[in-house]
Design a protein around this motif. Structure first.
Motif, short mmCIF file in Angstrom:
data_model
loop_
_atom_site.label_atom_id
_atom_site.label_comp_id
_atom_site.label_asym_id
_atom_site.label_seq_id
_atom_site.Cartn_x
_atom_site.Cartn_y
_atom_site.Cartn_z
N VAL A 43 5.27 -13.59 8.63
CA VAL A 43 4.86 -14.39 9.65
C VAL A 43 4.40 -13.61 10.82
CG1 VAL A 43 5.97 -16.05 11.38
CG2 VAL A 43 6.94 -16.18 9.22
N ARG A 44 3.16 -13.87 11.03
CA ARG A 44 2.54 -12.89 12.15
C ARG A 44 3.11 -13.24 13.74
NH1 ARG A 44 -0.70 -9.95 9.18
NH2 ARG A 44 -1.81 -11.08 7.77
N ARG A 69 1.73 -5.80 1.26
CA ARG A 69 0.29 -6.08 1.21
C ARG A 69 0.00 -7.09 2.37
NH1 ARG A 69 -3.69 -8.19 -3.26
NH2 ARG A 69 -5.38 -6.71 -2.75
N GLY A 70 0.81 -7.51 3.03
CA GLY A 70 0.63 -8.51 4.14
C GLY A 70 0.63 -9.98 3.88
N ILE A 71 0.81 -10.43 2.49
CA ILE A 71 1.19 -11.36 2.19
C ILE A 71 2.53 -11.96 2.50
CG2 ILE A 71 0.85 -13.12 0.07
CD1 ILE A 71 -1.27 -11.16 -0.81
N THR A 72 3.59 -11.07 2.03
CA THR A 72 4.83 -11.42 2.23
C THR A 72 5.33 -10.31 3.23
OG1 THR A 72 5.52 -10.34 0.24
CG2 THR A 72 5.15 -12.72 0.12
N LEU A 73 6.39 -10.61 3.76
CA LEU A 73 7.19 -9.46 4.50
C LEU A 73 7.45 -8.03 3.72
CD1 LEU A 73 9.77 -11.60 6.22
CD2 LEU A 73 8.02 -10.34 7.42
N PRO A 74 7.08 -6.85 4.08
CA PRO A 74 7.14 -5.76 3.60
C PRO A 74 8.94 -5.57 2.87
CG PRO A 74 6.28 -5.18 5.50
CD PRO A 74 6.90 -6.73 5.48
N ARG A 75 8.75 -4.86 1.80
CA ARG A 75 10.35 -4.61 1.23
C ARG A 75 10.52 -3.14 1.36
NH1 ARG A 75 10.05 -3.77 -4.55
NH2 ARG A 75 7.79 -3.85 -5.48
N PRO A 76 11.89 -2.59 1.47
CA PRO A 76 12.36 -1.41 1.50
C PRO A 76 12.16 -0.83 0.12
CG PRO A 76 13.66 -2.66 2.85
CD PRO A 76 12.77 -3.59 2.25
N LEU A 77 11.79 0.14 -0.23
CA LEU A 77 11.87 0.75 -1.56
C LEU A 77 12.86 1.76 -1.87
CD1 LEU A 77 7.90 1.66 -2.47
CD2 LEU A 77 9.58 0.15 -3.43
N THR A 78 13.00 2.97 -0.81
CA THR A 78 13.75 4.03 -1.25
C THR A 78 13.81 4.89 -0.24
OG1 THR A 78 14.23 5.80 -2.80
CG2 THR A 78 11.82 5.55 -2.23
N VAL A 79 14.92 5.80 -0.05
CA VAL A 79 15.19 7.01 0.80
C VAL A 79 15.25 8.13 0.10
CG1 VAL A 79 16.67 7.96 2.68
CG2 VAL A 79 16.30 5.46 2.52
N ALA A 96 14.66 3.32 4.98
CA ALA A 96 13.80 2.34 4.36
C ALA A 96 13.58 1.21 5.10
CB ALA A 96 14.20 1.97 3.02
N TYR A 97 14.36 0.64 5.86
CA TYR A 97 14.03 -0.68 6.44
C TYR A 97 13.31 -0.35 7.76
CZ TYR A 97 17.36 -4.07 4.40
OH TYR A 97 17.85 -4.80 3.37
N ALA A 98 13.44 0.97 8.58
CA ALA A 98 12.60 1.15 9.33
C ALA A 98 11.13 1.39 8.93
CB ALA A 98 12.92 2.66 10.12
N ALA A 99 10.78 1.77 7.82
CA ALA A 99 9.64 1.86 7.01
C ALA A 99 9.27 0.68 7.05
CB ALA A 99 9.81 2.81 5.73
N ALA A 100 9.89 -0.31 6.54
CA ALA A 100 9.21 -1.70 6.52
C ALA A 100 8.83 -2.41 7.90
CB ALA A 100 10.63 -2.71 6.04
N MET A 101 9.75 -1.95 8.92
CA MET A 101 9.28 -2.37 10.32
C MET A 101 8.10 -2.02 10.73
SD MET A 101 11.38 -4.54 11.41
CE MET A 101 13.05 -5.23 10.73
N ILE A 102 7.80 -0.84 10.25
CA ILE A 102 6.62 0.21 10.64
C ILE A 102 5.37 -0.88 9.84
CG2 ILE A 102 5.06 2.26 10.19
CD1 ILE A 102 7.83 3.56 10.49
N LEU A 103 5.63 -1.06 8.72
CA LEU A 103 4.63 -1.63 7.85
C LEU A 103 4.36 -2.97 8.49
CD1 LEU A 103 4.74 -1.53 4.08
CD2 LEU A 103 2.82 -0.72 5.46
N PHE A 144 0.83 -4.86 9.95
CA PHE A 144 0.10 -6.16 9.35
C PHE A 144 0.24 -7.17 10.40
CE2 PHE A 144 2.08 -4.83 5.04
CZ PHE A 144 0.68 -4.55 4.68
N THR A 145 1.25 -7.21 11.44
CA THR A 145 1.22 -8.40 12.19
C THR A 145 0.14 -7.93 13.50
OG1 THR A 145 2.98 -7.26 13.51
CG2 THR A 145 3.58 -9.06 12.11
#
Length: 256
Positions: free
Chosen positions: A15-16, A100-110, A214-221, A225-226
């Protein structure tokens, strides 16, 4: 090397303009292998450069060097580009997220790595996740000024960029390391956003420390995107021949 792997449930639509991110529960692993990419072929990498390189805003760049999010906004019919790997660099831990900007980013790993091991692992994860750009958080103060931590991040980004360029020049296969670009993205406030999001998702307090990077990285992404890539700044090699190779490989990768 020891990493904590964050696994998540299927991401929600992006969601933008909102402040939450994607992802959910996490688990811990002793290897740096991460969840498999979702759809699209692997992209390789060349590279952007360090503190000693040039940093430019998206508006000044040739089209092949624009961030994927920016290109998609300028040309809605353009469906090229791979995934974006978000990176939250820390002194002891580095969080990663994918999107990829279509869905919300997802955390991967630390990743609990430093130095060359960290840099090489970041390149490996980018390849595994079919990412063609790294979106690396740049620490800045509330008024937008850079901090001592900013210099540390720029130093890592510089070495990372050079290593990727050297790998390509050394002849590591056309489909390995093709067109990987490195961008810096303002990360101010993303750690707080990550904490708020974990709380809203019901992540237990005992698990937040394991997952927070990892969640902080998702917030950066998500910020990337937004904002449609307008705040992302590419880090280019000083050498003009490497810049030319980066443009060429990015163009070829986008056309596939």
């Amino acid at each position: 090397m020891t990493t904590a792997v964050v696994s998540v449930e299927p991401p929600a639509p992006l969601v933008r303009g909102c402040t939450s991110t994607a992802a959910s529960s996490a688990s811990t692993s002793s290897s740096h292998r991460v969840p498999p990419p979702r759809g699209r072929r692997g992209a390789g990498a060349i590279r952007a450069s360090p503190a000693s390189g040039r940093t430019e805003g998206a508006g000044e760049l040739p089209t092949p060097l624009l961030p994927n999010a920016r290109r998609r906004r300028l040309d809605p019919l353009w469906h090229g580009g791979g995934f974006s790997l978000g990176v939250d660099l820390g002194d002891a831990r580095t969080g990663l997220a994918i999107g990829r900007g279509i869905t919300l980013p997802r955390p991967l790993t630390v990743l609990k790595l430093r130095g060359q091991k960290l840099e090489l692992t970041l390149l490996d994860v980018a390849r595994q996740q079919e990412a063609d750009e790294l979106i690396i958080g740049l620490p800045v103060s509330a008024d937008g000024r850079e901090t001592p931590q900013s210099n540390k991040v720029r130093s890592v980004v510089g070495r990372l960029s050079v290593q990727a360029a050297e790998r390509f020049v050394a002849g590591h296969g056309l489909h390995s390391w093709m067109g990987l670009r490195v961008y810096l993205q303002d990360e101010h406030g993303t750690s707080i956003d990550a904490l708020d999001y974990m709380i809203s998702r019901g992540v237990k307090k005992s698990a937040r420390d394991v997952k927070s990077d990892a969640y902080a990285a998702a917030m950066i992404l998500k910020r990337y995107f937004t904002s449609e890539g307008q705040g992302a700044k590419i880090v280019l090699p000083k050498q003009s021949e490497l810049q030319d190779k980066l443009i060429l490989q990015s163009r070829q990768d986008a056309d596939i």
